[in-house]
Enzyme design. Structure first.
Site, PDB file in Angstrom:
ATOM      1  N   ASP A 384       0.869  -1.169   0.000  1.00  0.00           N
ATOM      2  CA  ASP A 384       0.000   0.000   0.000  1.00  0.00           C
ATOM      3  C   ASP A 384       0.914   1.229   0.000  1.00  0.00           C
ATOM      4  O   ASP A 384       2.108   1.130   0.292  1.00  0.00           O
ATOM      5  CB  ASP A 384      -0.877  -0.045   1.259  1.00  0.00           C
ATOM      6  CG  ASP A 384      -2.008   0.971   1.203  1.00  0.00           C
ATOM      7  OD1 ASP A 384      -2.331   1.424   0.098  1.00  0.00           O
ATOM      8  OD2 ASP A 384      -2.539   1.306   2.272  1.00  0.00           O
ATOM      9  N   ASP A 576      -2.064  -1.983   6.139  1.00  0.00           N
ATOM     10  CA  ASP A 576      -2.397  -1.725   7.544  1.00  0.00           C
ATOM     11  C   ASP A 576      -2.978  -2.951   8.236  1.00  0.00           C
ATOM     12  O   ASP A 576      -3.218  -2.941   9.438  1.00  0.00           O
ATOM     13  CB  ASP A 576      -3.335  -0.524   7.687  1.00  0.00           C
ATOM     14  CG  ASP A 576      -4.666  -0.732   6.968  1.00  0.00           C
ATOM     15  OD1 ASP A 576      -4.996  -1.889   6.668  1.00  0.00           O
ATOM     16  OD2 ASP A 576      -5.359   0.257   6.708  1.00  0.00           O
ATOM     17  N   ASP A 580      -7.193  -3.584   4.538  1.00  0.00           N
ATOM     18  CA  ASP A 580      -6.845  -4.402   3.385  1.00  0.00           C
ATOM     19  C   ASP A 580      -6.991  -5.892   3.687  1.00  0.00           C
ATOM     20  O   ASP A 580      -6.285  -6.715   3.110  1.00  0.00           O
ATOM     21  CB  ASP A 580      -5.410  -4.093   2.942  1.00  0.00           C
ATOM     22  CG  ASP A 580      -5.272  -2.676   2.403  1.00  0.00           C
ATOM     23  OD1 ASP A 580      -6.061  -2.306   1.524  1.00  0.00           O
ATOM     24  OD2 ASP A 580      -4.395  -1.942   2.874  1.00  0.00           O
TER      25      ASP A 580
END
Length: 682
Positions: A384, A576, A580
């Site tokens: 991410d 995180d 996700d």
């Protein structure tokens, strides 16, 4: 009461094994050293009952290191005296039954416990154990008159077992002392007076006074305006972390410069550090495939070895002209000693435990030794952007609104709506606008995943989010979002486009090092983000990330990972660990960044990085590779030495002394190699 074997989820037997015995000894030793109460705590395998004969002793000094070695010392002294009387100082009385009894007395301290274990294992249905192999080999040696060798084999086996127990204890102690940094006592403020009490007796709501240099014993909320802490017990990093009033501080943090007061918010046993400690100590419950294979192999291998030993004794009778029973029995006994699988069943779990400990030392938590194996072979790291490669601390750069709208009024409404979200963007807007106006009434608040927020204010629709949100509600706008590099927050009110905010995030200082190290490990990198494509591409290009995709919804991220996996390549996803979750579940290994502040990340991810440093990603991969290398070194060493000496033993070219080296010697070498990983620097 009839004993019933216990098995774990993978079918591994949990009781009546040498590993269980060594773990029991190691756990009790560790508890004595750390002055913990009781030796039968929940981290030990449980039995139906203790008996006076099972070697279980609750006395204060029963498990001292000296006492562990005492039976071996007694046997060694008696054996050396016997060898001297046999070879250098012959005595008339040291013959016949006198000599036999002497060797039996020398054998008993080290041999009796093993014989007892073998009988108990047979009684519980576990016939082919390491204990049985050693019992048959040594009793057989006595039967053919090889008394010194019988005692020596069991002596070295007993010494090896003590060293194995000490190695396991040390590995566990390293992790426990590394993580369990809580002080035994804390100072609380009671009736405006400081009072020192046991940490475990502190109640939620008590106020702890923390002097400079003291460790915090429980999680809490900082009451002092500001205080700096060393967080190395939790993150592996000693860089000071300054906290402000109202922020959460955690057990194990060390106060650095000023007297601080902390209001306790979590019970002693529920602190973040307790959860981390429990996680690491239980991590070996999830076995790596290599470890599971060795266990299954040992279960099949041991009865085969016993059968082969019988054949080595009996078959030559039909094929050898001058068959001598004692000669072939001796070869079979040598074969049995060599074949004992202790080097594998102890050193391999210890290798994985060492890998988990080394990772913990660096602020990386593996939830199972299986993930050490998987991450060692990872081919793709998919990450991410926000909070992983960038700081995740946004700041409003510009406010561009159409002149017909009241800027202050619009910003107050946006601030009120964003107060319903915990996203970093919402924090940036709140920091820019200030206190939320309580007079603004929001109705029908809705968070639209991957788009933004929607609510009714004064009977009119307010939309705050990305430009996909504008498209979704058919809001017409007159700018091209792709021409602006910064993150954009679009605003619409009463079906009209109001304008936008630009928000910027900074790249983490070790992000570039992370990508360079991943490339050095031949790992491909991909960045997936819900942020606008221009921002994602800008960050990816700056860091030389191979592939990048922006404007993604959660389901789009899943599809991108599926595309990579469709090429039969392994994927590690770094995010995180909560938002996700679908991608983490799909990937081979899910890594949660910033686990220090979130219990949920520990529950969700396979690996938790306790600070926000992306450079821990290649470090985790490297630890996995080194652990796997050490495990396979031990496997090759054990099989190679055993195979050579087995062949020599069956051919009559190896004696019991070579057999002892092939068993105990190799086990000790493998254990020393396994604990080596805890000293490595990554």
């Amino acid at each position: 009461m009839q004993h019933i074997h216990k098995y774990d989820a993978q079918g591994k037997q949990l009781c009546c094994t040498q590993e269980e015995k060594i773990n029991l000894i190691a756990n009790k030793q560790l508890k004595k050293e750390l002055k913990e109460v009781g030796c039968c705590a929940t981290d030990e395998p449980q039995h139906n009952e203790h008996s006076a004969e099972d070697g279980h002793d609750h006395s204060s000094d029963s498990d001292s290191t000296f006492k562990m070695f005492l039976p071996a010392i007694i046997s060694l002294v008696l054996l050396l005296i016997a060898i001297a009387l046999d070879n250098w100082f012959p005595q008339s009385w040291f013959t016949g039954w006198g000599r036999i009894i002497w060797y039996i007395v020398a054998y008993v301290p080290v041999g009796l416990p093993v014989l007892k274990e073998a009988i108990q294992s047979i009684g519980k249905g576990e016939v082919f154990s390491e204990f049985l192999l050693m019992s048959i080999a040594t009793i057989g040696a006595f039967a053919i008159g090889e008394y010194p060798e019988a005692v020596a084999v069991m002596l070295f086996y007993a010494v090896g077992e003590v060293f194995q127990s000490l190695a396991v204890k040390r590995a566990k102690a390293n992790i426990k002392t590394l993580l369990d940094q809580r002080p035994d006592e804390v100072t609380i403020i009671e009736n405006n007076q400081p009072k020192t009490i046991k940490a475990e007796t502190v109640q939620i709501g008590n106020i702890i006074q923390l002097k400079p240099g003291e460790k915090l014993g429980l999680d809490g909320e900082l009451l002092t305006e500001t205080a700096s802490f060393n967080t190395s017990a939790l993150t592996g990093e000693s860089k000071p972390d300054t906290k402000a009033k109202g922020e959460t501080v955690l057990a194990g943090m060390i106060n650095l410069n000023t007297v601080a007061q902390v209001k306790v918010t979590t019970a002693y046993t529920d602190s973040k550090l307790s959860k981390i400690l429990e996680l690491v100590q239980n991590a070996t419950a999830q076995k790596a495939p290599t470890e599971l294979f060795i266990r299954k192999f040992a279960k099949i291998y041991t009865p085969i070895v016993v059968l082969l030993a019988l054949l080595i004794t009996a078959l030559p009778y039909f094929f050898v002209e001058n068959y001598v029973f004692s000669q072939w029995l001796y070869r079979a006994l040598v074969f049995l000693v060599i074949s004992c699988p202790c080097a594998l069943v102890i050193s391999i779990p210890l290798g994985y435990f060492g890998g988990i400990g080394a990772a913990s030392k660096n602020g990386i938590l593996f939830k199972g030794s299986n993930f050490l194996d998987i991450i060692a072979n990872i081919q793709n790291v998919v990450m991410d952007k926000t909070g992983t490669m960038t700081e995740g601390v946004f700041k409003v750069q510009e406010v561009i609104l159409k002149p017909e709208f009241n800027k202050n009024e619009i910003l107050q409404m946006v601030n009120a709506l964003e107060s319903q979200s915990t996203h970093p963007v919402a924090t940036a807007i709140h920091n820019y606008v200030g206190k939320v106006d309580s007079n603004i009434k929001l109705e029908n608040v809705e968070e639209i995943s991957g788009h933004g927020l929607k609510a009714d204010v004064n009977g009119k629709e307010l939309l705050v989010g990305n430009f996909k949100l504008m498209d979704k509600f058919n809001i017409i706008y007159d700018i091209d979002p792709t021409t602006i590099v910064y993150t954009l927050i679009a605003i619409a009110y009463d079906k009209k486009f109001v304008g936008y905010l630009t928000i910027a995030d900074s790249i983490k200082e070790d992000a570039q090092i992370t990508i360079d190290k991943l490339k050095a490990l031949n790992v491909k990198t991909t960045m997936l983000s819900g942020d606008k494509s221009t921002v994602v591409k800008f960050v990816a290009d700056k860091l030389s990330i191979t592939n990048s995709f922006g404007d993604l919804l959660p389901e789009d991220k899943v599809n991108k990972v599926k595309e990579i996996k469709a090429n039969n390549e392994t994927v590690c996803f770094v995010g995180d660990g909560v938002n996700d979750a679908p991608v983490v579940a799909l990937s081979d290994v899910g890594i949660a960044m910033g686990g220090l502040g979130s219990d949920a990340t520990i529950e969700t991810a396979d690996v938790v990085i306790q600070d926000d440093m992306p450079s821990k990603i290649p470090m985790a991969i490297n630890i996995g590779k080194q652990t796997k290398k050490i495990v396979w070194q031990n496997i090759v060493l054990a099989f190679a030495v055993k195979a050579i000496v087995l062949i020599l033993g069956a051919g009559g070219l190896a004696t019991m002394w070579e057999a002892v080296f092939a068993d105990v010697g190799v086990a000790l070498l493998a254990i020393l190699n396994a604990v080596r990983i805890q000293r490595m620097r990554f």
